[in-house]
Design a protein around this motif. Sequence first.
Motif, PDB file in Angstrom:
ATOM      1  N   GLN A   1       1.005  -1.186  -0.052  1.00  0.00           N
ATOM      2  CA  GLN A   1      -0.001  -0.034  -0.241  1.00  0.00           C
ATOM      3  C   GLN A   1       0.969   1.330   0.064  1.00  0.00           C
ATOM      4  O   GLN A   1       0.530   2.240  -0.600  1.00  0.00           O
ATOM      5  CB  GLN A   1      -0.910  -0.093   1.245  1.00  0.00           C
ATOM      6  CG  GLN A   1      -2.264  -0.926   0.905  1.00  0.00           C
ATOM      7  CD  GLN A   1      -2.717  -1.185   2.389  1.00  0.00           C
ATOM      8  OE1 GLN A   1      -2.438  -0.432   3.332  1.00  0.00           O
ATOM      9  NE2 GLN A   1      -3.815  -2.062   2.394  1.00  0.00           N
TER      10      GLN A   1
ATOM     11  N   GLN B   1       2.321   1.625  -3.304  1.00  0.00           N
ATOM     12  CA  GLN B   1       1.292   2.117  -4.383  1.00  0.00           C
ATOM     13  C   GLN B   1       0.950   3.641  -4.260  1.00  0.00           C
ATOM     14  O   GLN B   1       0.255   4.108  -5.078  1.00  0.00           O
ATOM     15  CB  GLN B   1      -0.022   1.124  -4.269  1.00  0.00           C
ATOM     16  CG  GLN B   1       0.503  -0.188  -4.776  1.00  0.00           C
ATOM     17  CD  GLN B   1      -0.501  -1.115  -4.619  1.00  0.00           C
ATOM     18  OE1 GLN B   1      -1.548  -0.742  -3.739  1.00  0.00           O
ATOM     19  NE2 GLN B   1      -0.821  -2.291  -5.116  1.00  0.00           N
ATOM     20  N   ALA B   2       1.189   3.982  -2.853  1.00  0.00           N
ATOM     21  CA  ALA B   2       0.844   5.493  -2.331  1.00  0.00           C
ATOM     22  C   ALA B   2       1.708   6.631  -2.934  1.00  0.00           C
ATOM     23  O   ALA B   2       1.603   7.730  -2.768  1.00  0.00           O
ATOM     24  CB  ALA B   2       0.346   5.518  -0.989  1.00  0.00           C
ATOM     25  N   LEU B   3       2.895   6.070  -3.415  1.00  0.00           N
ATOM     26  CA  LEU B   3       4.258   6.711  -3.832  1.00  0.00           C
ATOM     27  C   LEU B   3       3.584   7.453  -5.032  1.00  0.00           C
ATOM     28  O   LEU B   3       2.938   7.041  -5.916  1.00  0.00           O
ATOM     29  CB  LEU B   3       5.536   6.041  -4.091  1.00  0.00           C
ATOM     30  CG  LEU B   3       5.837   5.391  -2.898  1.00  0.00           C
ATOM     31  CD1 LEU B   3       7.294   4.344  -3.175  1.00  0.00           C
ATOM     32  CD2 LEU B   3       6.405   6.292  -1.743  1.00  0.00           C
ATOM     33  N   PRO B   4       3.970   8.862  -5.083  1.00  0.00           N
ATOM     34  CA  PRO B   4       3.585   9.452  -6.372  1.00  0.00           C
ATOM     35  C   PRO B   4       3.960   8.967  -7.681  1.00  0.00           C
ATOM     36  O   PRO B   4       3.137   9.057  -8.726  1.00  0.00           O
ATOM     37  CB  PRO B   4       4.161  10.913  -6.161  1.00  0.00           C
ATOM     38  CG  PRO B   4       4.497  10.957  -4.576  1.00  0.00           C
ATOM     39  CD  PRO B   4       4.784   9.672  -4.283  1.00  0.00           C
ATOM     40  N   ASP B   5       5.157   8.280  -7.821  1.00  0.00           N
ATOM     41  CA  ASP B   5       5.605   7.662  -8.898  1.00  0.00           C
ATOM     42  C   ASP B   5       5.059   6.249  -9.106  1.00  0.00           C
ATOM     43  O   ASP B   5       5.600   5.663 -10.075  1.00  0.00           O
ATOM     44  CB  ASP B   5       6.897   7.938  -9.242  1.00  0.00           C
ATOM     45  CG  ASP B   5       7.726   9.441  -9.148  1.00  0.00           C
ATOM     46  OD1 ASP B   5       6.618  10.319  -9.230  1.00  0.00           O
ATOM     47  OD2 ASP B   5       8.682   9.743  -8.905  1.00  0.00           O
TER      48      ASP B   5
END
Lengths: 645, 670
Positions: free
Chosen positions: A523, A526-530
């Motif tokens: 999670q 997946q929440a990283l901006p890239d």
Amino acid sequence: MSAWDLLVTVEDLGSDTPPVTLSVASDLHVGGVILKLVEKTQIKRDWSDHALWWEQKQRWLLRTAWTLEKYGIHADARLVFMPQHKPLRLGLPNGNTLRLRACFSSSVFQTVMGVCRMLNIRHPEEHSFLRPVEEKKKKKDKDSAEEIYDLTEVPLSSASRPCLYNGMPAHFADSPQMEAIYKMLSVTQPPPAPEVITKQFRPASVVDKAHINGRWLDSSRCLMQQGIQENDRVWLRFKYFASYDIDPKYDVVRLTQLYEQARWAILLEDIDCTEEEMMLFGALQYHISKVSESEPQALSSSAAMDDLESALQSLEVKMEGESSSASEMLENMTAPELNDYLKIFRPKRLTLKGYKQYWFKFQDTSISYFKSKEESIGEPIQQINLKGCEVAPDVNVTAQKFLIRLLIPAPEGMNEVYLRCENEQQYAQWMAGCRLASKGKSLADSSFQSEIQSIRSFLAMQKTSSGSHGNANANDESINPHSLVSPRYHKKYKAKQLTPRILDAYQNVAQLSLTDAVMRFLQIWQALPDFGLSYVVVRFKGSRKDEVLGIAPNRLIRIDLAVGDVVKTWRYNNMKQWNVNWDIRQVAIEFEGNINIAFACVTADCKIVHEFIGGYIFMSTRSRSKSDTLNEELFHKLTGGHEAL
Amino acid sequence: MDDIDAMFSDLLGEMDLLTQSLGQETVPPASLSSTNKETNYSMSYTDLNDSLYELEDTDLDALMADLVADLNATELKLAADMQGLKQPSPPPPDLPPPPQGLSPRPTSSPVSPASPAISTSSNVSTPTSSTTSPLPPPPPQTTKPTREEIEAQMKADKIKLALEKLKEAKVKKLVVKVLMNDGSAKTLMVDERQSVREVLDNLFEKTHCDCNVDWSLCETNPELQLERTFEDHENLVEPLLAWTRDSENKLLFQERGEKYEVFKNPQNFYLWKKDKKSLKDMKDQDKELLIQENFCGTSIIVPDLEGVMHLKDDGKKSWKPKLFQLRASGIYYVPKGKTKSSRDLVCFVQFDNVNVYYGKDFKGKYKAPTDCCFFLKHPQIQKESQYIKYLCCDDENAMNLWVTGIRIAKYGKSLYGNYKTADRKAAVGSAWTNCSTPSSSNPSTPSPTIRAKSPSQANGHVPTRPPGPVTKDFGNVPPPPPPPPPMANFLPPPPPEPVRPSPPPLAPKSSSKPALPQRHLPTNFPPPPPTMGGLPPPPLGPPMDDASEAPPDFLPPPPRSTGFGSLPPPPMNSLPPPPPPMSMDLPPPPPDPGCLPPPPPMFTGAGAPPPPPPPPPPPPAAPRAPVRPSGSVRKVPPAPPKRTTPSLQGGAGGGGDFMSELMLAMNKKR
């Protein structure tokens, strides 16, 4: 019709054997050719997997009813008779290599499906094969030492879903070796040695990152057509970052491999993150490796239970839970507490005074202190409720410094208080108590002991990493913190500086179960901006410089290399159509509002870009109702290009 | 009240069972005798128990503490107890076993003395109530192995119940004054477990507003000039407890458009870089897709925010610009001379321990560049402090972007869950308000009387409410008033989630797609399916759950009032009952053939005589509750006008005082 001679090489006879000559007529169908060939070789064996491969044209003659004429085969054709399934060396996201039989004659899409079926990975459409990056082979010996897990003996099955035995596909239950392979697939790997991380290629720029995407195999063509030979190496990777319908119960291998791919993406800085995020990733890796060590079966066994078993087990757990609540009550009566002499220091209030010793009592979520043990029956000098406070460690094992820094909220602000412990043992207990109390839990909480344990193991980590001498018996407790972060931080921090930072992040995840920890890792990733961006260097129509196109699950972005910034975003749901002009290798896309873009691809074939876009659109068409049957036809329609028509 | 008594004695029984099983192992001989011993022993406790009833309201905590201390203190005490027991109980046997059973208890002794000392803190309730548990090990146990299972089951159930009740007894309650939009105020009681959502529902019922999703509870703090909307899933009591005694903080019931704006117009947050006009014309379907993408995946996606904000220097009235970035893990800034790449970012704040607040009129107070300020602080901080991080945005839009972004990062999925619930409520609510609201409005006028009133009201309504009519809820549009019984907002909003049901129609499109030539894709290609994925089209399932759960949840404190020894809502009637339930509950053990002797004494000695007298004291006060309303409330809380901190067992000292004061007040009123 006149007969003529057809030369067919039979691969199984060895490469030295001259081709077999068959006398055929143009109206003979392929099946007949094979029949003649088999008779001529006079070898009795199962030829059912064999087929004819037309070398010059790079195509399989799989339609046995077609005549030679229909295929356009003449006497100059060089045909090879060989098995369609051949061993392939498959590099997994976790870095291990499998040897297995893969189909060389069907489209890569189907081959991937077959491989995933064998490995018990659901949703194969999210995967594809990648040509491996050539390793600089400085040391041949190292390469040969690589362990290869052999799955070539696994019988080929066409069942859409392998039958499960003990939670794993039946073929893994055959022997201990096979079970070991399944374990390798389904259990996360221990943290790699720091050297291993440093040695690997790390992309230094977005252009570097773009290069890898030129290596994807074409899903609509077969392995043979793409120059992959028997025993060649390909990587199996998650290609489309649209993980669909993940269920830890059924997706043991899938989750594990996704985690491994994510972990390596972070360790190799394939995706950027901040220092704080890196520490959290490090803490999660640490936790995951710890937990999977201690309960290696946890993931697989939970899937393994059949209904009855699971029902029974959960019942048991429930009963235990109940009785434990009762026993908890009993425990509550004996209200655990900590009592000891500690030193306290308030940096704010009395800066001049140093640490002062008092008799401390830890009870419920509060600490109170007294002048001495003897006076502890009376009023405490002060009582501090730790609920909601921030707890930070300040430890140096070699210097025997065991400090607990507390930041205690009050209406006026935060009060800083340092508690100094004498030794590890004391520190572990009080630290654990403070941690729990900050979350509003008392010492009676069941996690108290495990909290103590984890603090201790972290102390051990600091010990071993600071004094790398001796320690030959390297108890498995010790993990080098450099194994958990990217090389950038190897340079920035010494191991012992890193430990407290990871420990700091660790306190928020220490109580997670294995599955939860893996999910949390994913999670955050997946929440990283890239996240989810696959880069390709492109040249936009009318532009004179290279730019980067980022392809994400829901959008395309245009990155100006000079600025290094996203200059434009287009979302798929505004897309009206896209075309590929195969002659000039240009992709043209039309969006709503009369927005048209066109670009040529520099670091990857335009087929790859086309497949990425079509693939993501395909991914978005999946729905729960038909999750079991994959609409392969649609996939090829969306990704195939003109060959598919 | 009788309930809790019964539970209590049950619990005692359980404790006994536990201790007994310990004892039995070591003392195998005559199980009969051993059980007897225990019952005897328990007798003393039940006696104590009885007197407990009398005092419960006023000084339960202190009593408990004493009691436990007594028990644990000395063997002498024990012996004395035993003597007392012997009289009623026929088979007196030897004394050894009891101590065994009790052995864990002495250790708890340090606790009890301590608790009074600490009582200043509101947390005391925990220790005290935990001490209550050890109390009594009375009821005997079965001797027949055959029954054991059944009994064990029964006991297990009871223990569960007892534990629940115990927990309930620990629950903190606050009386709060909520300011309405029109300047009036309503007073309610909120208990620790109630979420803001439940309190809002409560207020909906009282105010008959339109129940739209914007209705919120906000706190203001004049000293910090802050304003914050509570999230629906938060517990209300906890943040209120952080208020200082003398604070002038207020609790407001207001419509706050920004609360769920992100779900109404996600494009303004997720595509804020795009030009305003295209955002305005965004199709519903595309909005829905945005929500799906960002809130329904494996992880929540935080809006990609980046921009210059002014940061207030510590302690000074100067503001410095910095380039900030929002990420799921916190707010970062780009240090001077560095690039914007992730690895160079410096962490400004992470959200675990802070909340985000709007600042009011900071231009005046702190010389901020604009009045669009927000700040982050630990919820317990109530006064100016260097630990508060103040930020100032260029305009209101930016401020709302940031504050919402931070909320998404901090609360994640619960935010979306809250919205869905609120939206469902709104649909139902609007249905209700549309049709004229009859009688049910009356009860709400005397606002503060929840304790007395709401229970009966709730009980009355629940059954009459047919779940059927409510089924229509489409968005906020008030549907044609169905013929629902008008009484409540409590209504289970059964049917589908009101979120635009776009998916189904689209499905065909996606299936038709394959037929199309690959080069020419239909418009709107991707959207359809994803919507289907996240939003289960057959929403019937979940709502049903909601429906069944909802009513109990909303019935506010009625059942809970049990924990509130002193003020049982319908106590008058229940007065007589107490004894019967007592005996009802106690007996289960006695009936067992094995332990004939002990039970009878139990009854006579403990159950029957003493209990009846004690209960009376509280009731006189309680029934009057209805009248007590506003006046009493104003009077009760000495210092802080809008809320009274302690409650039930809250602080051993404080709580008791408060309660008695309350009763006094009510009596006077009467």
